[in-house]
Design a protein around this motif. Sequence first.
Motif, PDB file in Angstrom:
ATOM      1  N   GLY A   1       0.803  42.201   9.364  1.00 42.77           N
ATOM      2  CA  GLY A   1       1.167  42.272   7.960  1.00 42.77           C
ATOM      3  C   GLY A   1       2.053  41.088   7.608  1.00 42.77           C
ATOM      4  N   PHE A   2       2.315  40.884   6.299  1.00 45.46           N
ATOM      5  CA  PHE A   2       3.386  39.993   5.842  1.00 45.46           C
ATOM      6  C   PHE A   2       3.056  38.498   5.947  1.00 45.46           C
ATOM      7  N   VAL A   3       2.052  38.164   6.797  1.00 48.15           N
ATOM      8  CA  VAL A   3       1.815  36.766   7.146  1.00 48.15           C
ATOM      9  C   VAL A   3       0.535  36.264   6.481  1.00 48.15           C
TER      10      VAL A   3
ATOM     11  N   VAL B   1       0.161  45.783  11.272  1.00 40.79           N
ATOM     12  CA  VAL B   1       1.505  46.173  11.713  1.00 40.79           C
ATOM     13  C   VAL B   1       2.582  45.246  11.158  1.00 40.79           C
ATOM     14  N   SER B   2       3.760  45.859  10.952  1.00 42.70           N
ATOM     15  CA  SER B   2       4.974  45.104  10.648  1.00 42.70           C
ATOM     16  C   SER B   2       5.587  44.647  11.959  1.00 42.70           C
ATOM     17  N   ALA B   3       6.600  43.821  11.858  1.00 40.87           N
ATOM     18  CA  ALA B   3       7.401  43.478  13.024  1.00 40.87           C
ATOM     19  C   ALA B   3       8.171  44.720  13.479  1.00 40.87           C
ATOM     20  N   SER B   4       8.470  44.822  14.759  1.00 42.03           N
ATOM     21  CA  SER B   4       9.287  45.935  15.242  1.00 42.03           C
ATOM     22  C   SER B   4      10.633  45.912  14.502  1.00 42.03           C
TER      23      SER B   4
ATOM     24  N   GLY C   1       7.633  37.853  14.189  1.00 41.91           N
ATOM     25  CA  GLY C   1       7.834  39.282  14.446  1.00 41.91           C
ATOM     26  C   GLY C   1       6.512  40.027  14.441  1.00 41.91           C
ATOM     27  N   GLU C   2       5.699  39.775  13.425  1.00 31.54           N
ATOM     28  CA  GLU C   2       4.404  40.444  13.320  1.00 31.54           C
ATOM     29  C   GLU C   2       3.442  39.926  14.389  1.00 31.54           C
ATOM     30  N   ARG C   3       3.571  38.647  14.720  1.00 30.82           N
ATOM     31  CA  ARG C   3       2.652  38.122  15.739  1.00 30.82           C
ATOM     32  C   ARG C   3       2.924  38.799  17.079  1.00 30.82           C
TER      33      ARG C   3
ATOM     34  N   VAL D   1      13.528  43.059  14.005  1.00 31.37           N
ATOM     35  CA  VAL D   1      13.145  41.700  14.399  1.00 31.37           C
ATOM     36  C   VAL D   1      13.140  40.754  13.190  1.00 31.37           C
ATOM     37  N   THR D   2      12.548  41.189  12.068  1.00 27.83           N
ATOM     38  CA  THR D   2      12.517  40.271  10.912  1.00 27.83           C
ATOM     39  C   THR D   2      13.936  39.947  10.432  1.00 27.83           C
ATOM     40  N   ASN D   3      14.830  40.928  10.469  1.00 31.30           N
ATOM     41  CA  ASN D   3      16.213  40.631  10.068  1.00 31.30           C
ATOM     42  C   ASN D   3      16.819  39.546  10.956  1.00 31.30           C
TER      43      ASN D   3
ATOM     44  N   GLY E   1       6.895  37.763   1.366  1.00 34.18           N
ATOM     45  CA  GLY E   1       8.123  38.386   0.843  1.00 34.18           C
ATOM     46  C   GLY E   1       8.436  39.640   1.635  1.00 34.18           C
ATOM     47  N   ARG E   2       9.724  39.994   1.686  1.00 40.67           N
ATOM     48  CA  ARG E   2      10.150  41.124   2.507  1.00 40.67           C
ATOM     49  C   ARG E   2       9.379  42.390   2.160  1.00 40.67           C
ATOM     50  N   GLY E   3       9.050  43.142   3.177  1.00 40.39           N
ATOM     51  CA  GLY E   3       8.289  44.384   2.965  1.00 40.39           C
ATOM     52  C   GLY E   3       6.808  44.145   2.685  1.00 40.39           C
ATOM     53  N   GLY E   4       6.354  42.895   2.883  1.00 41.47           N
ATOM     54  CA  GLY E   4       5.003  42.518   2.444  1.00 41.47           C
ATOM     55  C   GLY E   4       3.841  43.083   3.247  1.00 41.47           C
ATOM     56  N   SER E   5       4.105  43.775   4.347  1.00 40.42           N
ATOM     57  CA  SER E   5       2.983  44.287   5.141  1.00 40.42           C
ATOM     58  C   SER E   5       2.161  45.339   4.398  1.00 40.42           C
ATOM     59  N   ASP E   6       2.816  46.108   3.533  1.00 41.09           N
ATOM     60  CA  ASP E   6       2.058  47.082   2.721  1.00 41.09           C
ATOM     61  C   ASP E   6       1.023  46.335   1.880  1.00 41.09           C
TER      62      ASP E   6
END
Length: 449
Positions: free
Chosen positions: A185-187, A39-42, A120-122, A45-47, A199-204
């Motif tokens: 994701g992302f982490v 999952v990404s952050a809701s 955010g992802e946590r 939240v990351t912004n 990097g931004r959008g990194g959860s994919d």
Amino acid sequence: MANALTIAKFGGTSVANYEVMQNCARIVASNSATRIVVVSASAGVTNHLVNLAHSPLTQEQIESTCQSIVDIELAILNKLADKSSVESKLNDLLDEVKSLAFHEEILHRNDLKDQLLSMGERMSSLMFSAVLAEQEVATMNFDVRKVLRTDSEFGEAVPQVDTIEALAKQLMAPEIENAIVVTQGFVGADDEGRTTTLGRGGSDFTAALIAEALDADACEIWTDVIGVYTTDPRITAAARPLPELSFEEAAEMATFGAKVLHPATMEPALRKNIKVFVGSSKEPEKGGTWIVRDCVEEPPYRAITRRKDQVMVTVKTPKMMYAQGFLQQVFAIIAKHKLSVDLVTTSEISVSFTLDNPANSVAQRLNKETIAELETICDVKVENGYDLVTVVGNHMQTAIGVSSKIFAAVSDFNLRMICFGANPHNLSFLVNETDSDKIVKDLHKALFE
Ligand code: ADP
Ligand code: ASP
Ligand code: MG
């Protein structure tokens, strides 16, 4: 043969609140092959976290930004049928957000910034595992930092694929036997256990890396659109979803600005031939795009992308005529300052190249020092205000009439640089940012409508 394995990734809008998380939970529960959820952050939240990590804020601004994050998380918590299992863990995470946000060194230490950005992802993974548990399935929240090893380039960490594979096989694979694993994701984490981000959008990218590590059969990217479209549906309502796409086409699209996929997502998929699905978590019944190695069709034009905020640098020297090694010197300076070059055009005495400039990141590195260094060998001109438009397709250099059709559609506009022929899947050109909307619309009409 081992059971089929699918990794499902849900983006920020798909996990923005309790109700949309329920859609995602239903998608997961309806496919027995889905054993890992990323999952990404809701949404939002990351912004907020980026703002806390990068902008000098007053105490009140920090307070109110933290409060906005608290509001998003508590709204989810308060809708849970049984919040007791996660409430204290969420409060611990929210406390961690606040203590990092108020940390004296937050604006100066990249390791702290990444620790804050990871929150955010946590939090969303904790909340999503609770929502998924309401579907009567066994779930567990897994700390991705145990497996997603990266280098120490905070903010843009590079994953170490072999280590990730070994760790995921050792630590993650056994868990999916008993529960659906929900992870972030992302982490990532470096060798020293410090938190990093991709990097931004990194959860994919995370989802694709885990799919690669565990030899998954499919990687699903659930987002807010019903697939990858012929162009960003926010630019033109005439854009339409594509039923299929090749790895190469998707990689080109992602690299050249289709935000629906993080640029690196296709690398792991391609290495292990893992098919990637893109669909809408709100409307899963509408199907989506399958990204595969071999497509049924290979049309000359598949899609148009746009990447904003390009910087054009022109270096010029009369000495360049007949000079050997000039380009090498220029690119050595550029590489030393960690700038990556996209398009290049040369004439007898000058060379122009573009630099991608997301969120003004180039400004820091293409600074006075870099320019002064270039000026020791040539004249330098830096121009902003450009967008890069790319047509993605197949056999583009060899199919007759492909480029003339494209150029006819944009003949009213001034194209600053054109790049064609370096690979069969794209034709790119640089345009004034004020023209790019109209150019994409006109091109879309000519090629797809
Ligand atoms: P998520 O939060 O799920 O990762 P993103 O906002 O990162 O979602 O990506 C989805 C968005 O990508 C869409 O809302 C759309 O505006 C944008 N987008 C850009 N180009 C394309 C394209 N070619 N096809 C589909 N969506 C695109
Ligand atoms: N939450 C991160 C971001 O907003 C990563 C992601 O959503 O993919 O950039
Ligand atoms: Mg995204």
